[in-house]
Design a protein around this motif. Structure first.
Motif, PDB file in Angstrom:
ATOM      1  N   PRO A 363       0.795  -1.228   0.000  1.00 25.67           N
ATOM      2  CA  PRO A 363       0.000   0.000   0.000  1.00 25.67           C
ATOM      3  C   PRO A 363       0.828   1.279   0.000  1.00 25.67           C
ATOM      4  O   PRO A 363       0.281   2.372   0.210  1.00 25.67           O
ATOM      5  N   ALA A 364       2.119   1.165  -0.229  1.00 26.72           N
ATOM      6  CA  ALA A 364       2.993   2.338  -0.401  1.00 26.72           C
ATOM      7  C   ALA A 364       4.106   1.898  -1.338  1.00 26.72           C
ATOM      8  O   ALA A 364       5.277   1.921  -0.995  1.00 26.72           O
ATOM      9  N   CYS A 365       3.722   1.490  -2.552  1.00 27.87           N
ATOM     10  CA  CYS A 365       4.620   0.669  -3.371  1.00 27.87           C
ATOM     11  C   CYS A 365       5.728   1.451  -4.056  1.00 27.87           C
ATOM     12  O   CYS A 365       6.684   0.843  -4.558  1.00 27.87           O
ATOM     13  N   GLY A 366       5.645   2.785  -4.092  1.00 30.89           N
ATOM     14  CA  GLY A 366       6.693   3.529  -4.774  1.00 30.89           C
ATOM     15  C   GLY A 366       6.851   3.029  -6.195  1.00 30.89           C
ATOM     16  O   GLY A 366       5.882   2.885  -6.946  1.00 30.89           O
ATOM     17  N   CYS A 367       8.080   2.713  -6.575  1.00 28.03           N
ATOM     18  CA  CYS A 367       8.356   2.188  -7.918  1.00 28.03           C
ATOM     19  C   CYS A 367       8.233   0.677  -7.980  1.00 28.03           C
ATOM     20  O   CYS A 367       8.638   0.055  -8.972  1.00 28.03           O
ATOM     21  N   GLY A 368       7.701   0.060  -6.929  1.00 28.63           N
ATOM     22  CA  GLY A 368       7.371  -1.361  -6.980  1.00 28.63           C
ATOM     23  C   GLY A 368       8.465  -2.312  -6.542  1.00 28.63           C
ATOM     24  O   GLY A 368       8.358  -3.518  -6.773  1.00 28.63           O
ATOM     25  N   ASN A 369       9.522  -1.807  -5.879  1.00 30.59           N
ATOM     26  CA  ASN A 369      10.663  -2.664  -5.541  1.00 30.59           C
ATOM     27  C   ASN A 369      10.252  -3.939  -4.820  1.00 30.59           C
ATOM     28  O   ASN A 369      10.697  -5.036  -5.172  1.00 30.59           O
ATOM     29  N   ASP A 406       1.498 -15.005 -12.215  1.00 20.58           N
ATOM     30  CA  ASP A 406       1.474 -13.891 -13.169  1.00 20.58           C
ATOM     31  C   ASP A 406       1.388 -12.565 -12.412  1.00 20.58           C
ATOM     32  O   ASP A 406       1.117 -12.526 -11.199  1.00 20.58           O
ATOM     33  N   VAL A 407       1.598 -11.481 -13.153  1.00 15.83           N
ATOM     34  CA  VAL A 407       1.691 -10.158 -12.520  1.00 15.83           C
ATOM     35  C   VAL A 407       0.370  -9.676 -11.947  1.00 15.83           C
ATOM     36  O   VAL A 407       0.350  -8.764 -11.113  1.00 15.83           O
ATOM     37  N   ASP A 408      -0.762 -10.253 -12.382  1.00  9.72           N
ATOM     38  CA  ASP A 408      -2.046  -9.787 -11.869  1.00  9.72           C
ATOM     39  C   ASP A 408      -2.312 -10.261 -10.439  1.00  9.72           C
ATOM     40  O   ASP A 408      -3.364  -9.944  -9.873  1.00  9.72           O
ATOM     41  N   GLN A 409      -1.358 -10.971  -9.843  1.00 10.36           N
ATOM     42  CA  GLN A 409      -1.459 -11.345  -8.423  1.00 10.36           C
ATOM     43  C   GLN A 409      -0.896 -10.252  -7.516  1.00 10.36           C
ATOM     44  O   GLN A 409      -0.932 -10.403  -6.300  1.00 10.36           O
ATOM     45  N   PHE A 410      -0.421  -9.150  -8.104  1.00 13.08           N
ATOM     46  CA  PHE A 410       0.297  -8.133  -7.344  1.00 13.08           C
ATOM     47  C   PHE A 410      -0.438  -6.799  -7.392  1.00 13.08           C
ATOM     48  O   PHE A 410      -0.840  -6.339  -8.461  1.00 13.08           O
ATOM     49  N   TYR A 411      -0.578  -6.195  -6.200  1.00 13.29           N
ATOM     50  CA  TYR A 411      -1.379  -4.989  -6.015  1.00 13.29           C
ATOM     51  C   TYR A 411      -0.548  -3.920  -5.318  1.00 13.29           C
ATOM     52  O   TYR A 411       0.312  -4.234  -4.486  1.00 13.29           O
ATOM     53  N   GLY A 412      -0.820  -2.673  -5.656  1.00 13.92           N
ATOM     54  CA  GLY A 412      -0.090  -1.594  -5.001  1.00 13.92           C
ATOM     55  C   GLY A 412      -0.843  -0.276  -5.071  1.00 13.92           C
ATOM     56  O   GLY A 412      -1.710  -0.070  -5.924  1.00 13.92           O
ATOM     57  N   ILE A 413      -0.510   0.613  -4.154  1.00 14.20           N
ATOM     58  CA  ILE A 413      -1.015   1.982  -4.153  1.00 14.20           C
ATOM     59  C   ILE A 413       0.191   2.902  -4.051  1.00 14.20           C
ATOM     60  O   ILE A 413       1.097   2.669  -3.254  1.00 14.20           O
ATOM     61  N   GLU A 414       0.203   3.954  -4.862  1.00 18.75           N
ATOM     62  CA  GLU A 414       1.312   4.901  -4.853  1.00 18.75           C
ATOM     63  C   GLU A 414       0.788   6.319  -5.079  1.00 18.75           C
ATOM     64  O   GLU A 414      -0.026   6.549  -5.970  1.00 18.75           O
ATOM     65  N   ALA A 420       4.087   5.166  -9.908  1.00 21.04           N
ATOM     66  CA  ALA A 420       3.042   4.158 -10.091  1.00 21.04           C
ATOM     67  C   ALA A 420       3.153   3.518 -11.465  1.00 21.04           C
ATOM     68  O   ALA A 420       3.025   2.296 -11.619  1.00 21.04           O
ATOM     69  N   HIS A 421       3.412   4.324 -12.487  1.00 19.81           N
ATOM     70  CA  HIS A 421       3.605   3.782 -13.829  1.00 19.81           C
ATOM     71  C   HIS A 421       4.882   2.953 -13.908  1.00 19.81           C
ATOM     72  O   HIS A 421       4.934   1.902 -14.564  1.00 19.81           O
ATOM     73  N   ILE A 422       5.934   3.424 -13.246  1.00 15.33           N
ATOM     74  CA  ILE A 422       7.192   2.675 -13.249  1.00 15.33           C
ATOM     75  C   ILE A 422       6.991   1.303 -12.612  1.00 15.33           C
ATOM     76  O   ILE A 422       7.500   0.294 -13.108  1.00 15.33           O
ATOM     77  N   ALA A 423       6.245   1.248 -11.517  1.00 16.01           N
ATOM     78  CA  ALA A 423       5.998  -0.028 -10.841  1.00 16.01           C
ATOM     79  C   ALA A 423       5.325  -1.019 -11.787  1.00 16.01           C
ATOM     80  O   ALA A 423       5.697  -2.201 -11.848  1.00 16.01           O
ATOM     81  N   GLU A 424       4.347  -0.549 -12.537  1.00 14.39           N
ATOM     82  CA  GLU A 424       3.629  -1.422 -13.464  1.00 14.39           C
ATOM     83  C   GLU A 424       4.558  -1.929 -14.562  1.00 14.39           C
ATOM     84  O   GLU A 424       4.621  -3.129 -14.850  1.00 14.39           O
ATOM     85  N   VAL A 425       5.315  -1.016 -15.172  1.00 12.91           N
ATOM     86  CA  VAL A 425       6.216  -1.394 -16.260  1.00 12.91           C
ATOM     87  C   VAL A 425       7.324  -2.310 -15.752  1.00 12.91           C
ATOM     88  O   VAL A 425       7.707  -3.284 -16.412  1.00 12.91           O
ATOM     89  N   ALA A 426       7.862  -2.009 -14.564  1.00 12.91           N
ATOM     90  CA  ALA A 426       8.950  -2.823 -14.019  1.00 12.91           C
ATOM     91  C   ALA A 426       8.492  -4.245 -13.738  1.00 12.91           C
ATOM     92  O   ALA A 426       9.258  -5.201 -13.906  1.00 12.91           O
ATOM     93  N   LEU A 427       7.247  -4.430 -13.316  1.00  7.54           N
ATOM     94  CA  LEU A 427       6.726  -5.781 -13.107  1.00  7.54           C
ATOM     95  C   LEU A 427       6.614  -6.518 -14.438  1.00  7.54           C
ATOM     96  O   LEU A 427       6.918  -7.714 -14.526  1.00  7.54           O
ATOM     97  N   GLY A 481       6.006  -3.999   2.359  1.00  8.96           N
ATOM     98  CA  GLY A 481       6.479  -2.740   1.801  1.00  8.96           C
ATOM     99  C   GLY A 481       7.220  -1.871   2.786  1.00  8.96           C
ATOM    100  O   GLY A 481       7.504  -2.255   3.923  1.00  8.96           O
ATOM    101  N   ASN A 482       7.503  -0.672   2.321  1.00 10.53           N
ATOM    102  CA  ASN A 482       8.309   0.309   3.043  1.00 10.53           C
ATOM    103  C   ASN A 482       7.556   1.637   3.044  1.00 10.53           C
ATOM    104  O   ASN A 482       7.849   2.522   2.248  1.00 10.53           O
ATOM    105  N   PRO A 483       6.543   1.780   3.921  1.00  5.53           N
ATOM    106  CA  PRO A 483       5.740   3.009   3.920  1.00  5.53           C
ATOM    107  C   PRO A 483       6.611   4.241   4.179  1.00  5.53           C
ATOM    108  O   PRO A 483       7.673   4.147   4.799  1.00  5.53           O
ATOM    109  N   PRO A 484       6.165   5.401   3.727  1.00  8.47           N
ATOM    110  CA  PRO A 484       7.003   6.604   3.830  1.00  8.47           C
ATOM    111  C   PRO A 484       7.237   7.025   5.269  1.00  8.47           C
ATOM    112  O   PRO A 484       6.323   7.026   6.098  1.00  8.47           O
ATOM    113  N   PHE A 485       8.487   7.383   5.549  1.00  5.89           N
ATOM    114  CA  PHE A 485       8.829   7.885   6.868  1.00  5.89           C
ATOM    115  C   PHE A 485       8.904   9.411   6.834  1.00  5.89           C
ATOM    116  O   PHE A 485       9.610   9.996   6.033  1.00  5.89           O
TER     117      PHE A 485
END
Length: 583
Positions: A363-369, A406-414, A420-427, A481-485
């Protein structure tokens, strides 16, 4: 369309038959390698050149028999010549080459014997010409299909992000900014990756297109890129019959990546050169997980601090996901592997199906690392399972029917649109790398292009969104994940109000750090489900007055227990100006 591995093996067998009597270095080398590249349906002249002049470190001159910059160095000898001398000779050439041109692969050959070295993986294989069909997959790199082990702090990761940062700076300086710039960079990086990993076929067609079809002053580059983006979003059977042949070579990608229209920048010669420089880099060696670093390299420090963004090494991500789920899954696999009864294979099949049913949510996926590494490790485990279920010699299914993860098992909020776009493309990129690996393991061509499934990445404020709308808690397997500090004293008024509302402690909760809101919201989300949580937080939430405020909420209100934790350690980043955070 790329040849299947079965077709390539048939071609390799014919090549071995045709050249079984060859042995003269000076007279037959060039014809030999022209035919060799033709095994893979690749024209040698488009990627490699003969007799490359090299000035050795001792100032003597030499000539590399065949040279593909950054990829392959071949030292050829006549039949029966000891290849030890060839190895020494190849080494002197390698040492004399500029860093950017040093190849990953080295081939020593006397027509009848092949010795192939993979410098990155430190693997070497030797075999006779007659056995080429059995080993031809070792040359998958000619198609962009190759094994890759990713390493933290790998200089290539940092250099790649720097090159994209330089392109970003040149574009921004021209006045091209905002949403269009961010979307444009995401598309360009996908094309760079696709050009070196077999999504675009043959390899380097994007590089060749830019270098040979666009003017050196950059005046027509924007127009060509606009057309290319349209073509990448157009199925082959719907393209105009009058389409330029070079554009028509590119595949249909789908996945909405190239769907929306963009304002395209006006290039000059310097901006064009920045893009060409990015193309000359070998993107096949890049971990998609460095997209966090890539994003970080084009953000200024003030913006990073405001968002609380601290990007992450793979080593540290594994410290979260291994105890959260990987260790248990690996242990279960090893237990099933050790069974010797009749239920071994059925239970393995059931285990693989369960891997395909897991759901992961950051729920704080950033670039999806976190999602990217979790996906890679899950696919890696699935491949090990498949090797037990279907040994290579007993393969009874097409490769596309093998994988259920497959990638549709993975969810995120950014919060940020660009990451958010980078996370999708990187997956998607990691999916392609794992498909390449599956292809190599089972000797079949496996690619999910055009893209049919997508990760579920929402652009929005995770603290204002009902997470159940994205993924119902009863369907979620793991939150990670790594929520924002942002420390209590550095929160904005809006962030302060969010923490107060979620903690519901009134003014007494005013000293809680921003990250605590994710812990509380996650606890409430999983309260009536079996989902487990693995979050990173700064060590401040275990110290001082925050302890008495936060932990009773998690233990008493949310009914959480601590399953694992780490002692305080430095949380690193692969980007320049590494984040100095202790967790």
């Amino acid at each position: 369309m790329r040849l299947s591995w079965n077709e390539i093996r048939i071609r390799a067998a014919q090549f071995a038959q045709d050249w079984k009597d060859a042995g003269y270095e000076k007279g037959e080398t060039q014809s030999f390698y022209n035919d060799f590249f033709d095994i893979f349906d690749v024209k040698r002249r488009t990627v490699a050149r003969y007799e490359e002049h090299v000035q050795r470190l001792d100032n003597s001159r030499g000539f590399i028999d065949l040279f593909w910059p950054g990829v392959l160095l071949v030292e050829q000898k006549s039949a029966g010549i000891n290849l030890a001398a060839a190895r020494k000779q190849a080494g002197t050439y390698f040492d004399a080459l500029p860093e950017r041109d040093r190849p990953r692969y080295q081939l020593l050959c006397d027509f009848q014997t092949f010795e192939l070295l993979d410098r990155d993986e430190r693997e070497e294989v030797s075999f006779a010409l007659a056995d080429l069909p059995k080993h031809v997959e070792k040359f998958g790199f000619i198609l962009g299909v190759q094994k890759r082990t990713f390493r933290d702090q790998d200089p290539v990761n940092i250099e790649a992000s720097e090159r994209v940062g330089q392109l970003h700076d040149a574009l921004a300086a021209s006045g091209y900014t905002g949403h269009d710039l961010e979307q444009f960079l995401v598309r360009i990086v996908f094309c760079l990756f696709a050009d070196d990993t077999g999504i675009f076929e043959p390899r380097d067609i994007f590089f060749d297109f830019l270098e040979n079809r666009t003017q050196k002053d950059g005046s027509d580059l924007g127009g060509w890129l606009a057309q290319l983006f349209q073509i990448l979003n157009t199925p082959e059977d719907r393209r105009p019959t009058t389409l330029d042949e070079d554009l028509n070579r590119f595949p249909y990608i789908n996945g909405d990546l190239f769907r929306d229209p963009l304002l395209i920048p006006s290039f000059n010669s310097e901006m064009r050169q920045r893009l060409i420089d990015a193309c000359t880099f070998d993107w096949s060696s890049i971990s998609p997980a460095i997209f966090g670093s890539l994003f970080q390299s084009v953000m200024d420090k003030d913006e990073r601090r405001a968002r609380g963004a601290h990007y992450t090494t793979e080593k540290n991500i594994l410290k979260v996901i291994e105890p959260l789920f990987l260790d248990a899954l690996r242990a279960e696999f090893l237990h099933l592997k050790s069974r010797r009864d009749s239920r071994r294979i059925p239970e393995m099949i059931a285990f693989q199906q369960r891997l395909g049913e897991l759901r992961f949510f950051d729920p704080a996926c950033g670039c999806g690392n976190f999602l990217i590494i979790a996906y890679r490790e899950l696919r890696t485990l699935e491949i090990e399972v498949l090797k037990e279920i279907r040994p290579r010699g007993q393969l009874d299914a097409l490769a596309e029917l093998l994988s259920v993860v497959d990638v549709d098992q993975f969810y995120g909020i950014e919060l940020g649109e660009f990451p958010a776009h980078i996370a999708e493309v990187a997956l998607w990129m990691m999916d392609h790398l794992m498909n390449n690996r599956l292809s190599l393991e089972f000797g079949q061509t496996y690619a999910r292009i055009p893209l049919e499934k997508s990760p579920h990445i929402w652009h929005g404020d995770a603290l204002e969104i009902d997470w159940n709308e994205l993924l119902p808690a009863v369907e979620c397997s793991y939150l990670l994940g790594n929520p924002p500090f942002v420390g209590a004293n550095f929160r904005s008024p809006e962030q302060r109000e969010q923490v107060r509302r979620i903690a519901a402690l009134g003014k007494s909760g005013d000293t809680l750090d921003y990250v605590t809101a994710w812990f509380i919201k996650a606890g409430e989300y999983v309260e009536h489900s079996k989902a487990q949580i693995g979050f990173v937080a700064t060590n401040s939430i275990t110290q001082g007055e925050q302890v008495a405020q936060l932990w009773p909420i998690l233990f008493d209100r949310c009914k959480l227990d601590i399953a694992f934790a780490h002692r305080t350690f430095a949380w690193g980043s692969d980007a320049r100006g590494m984040a100095q955070v202790h967790v």
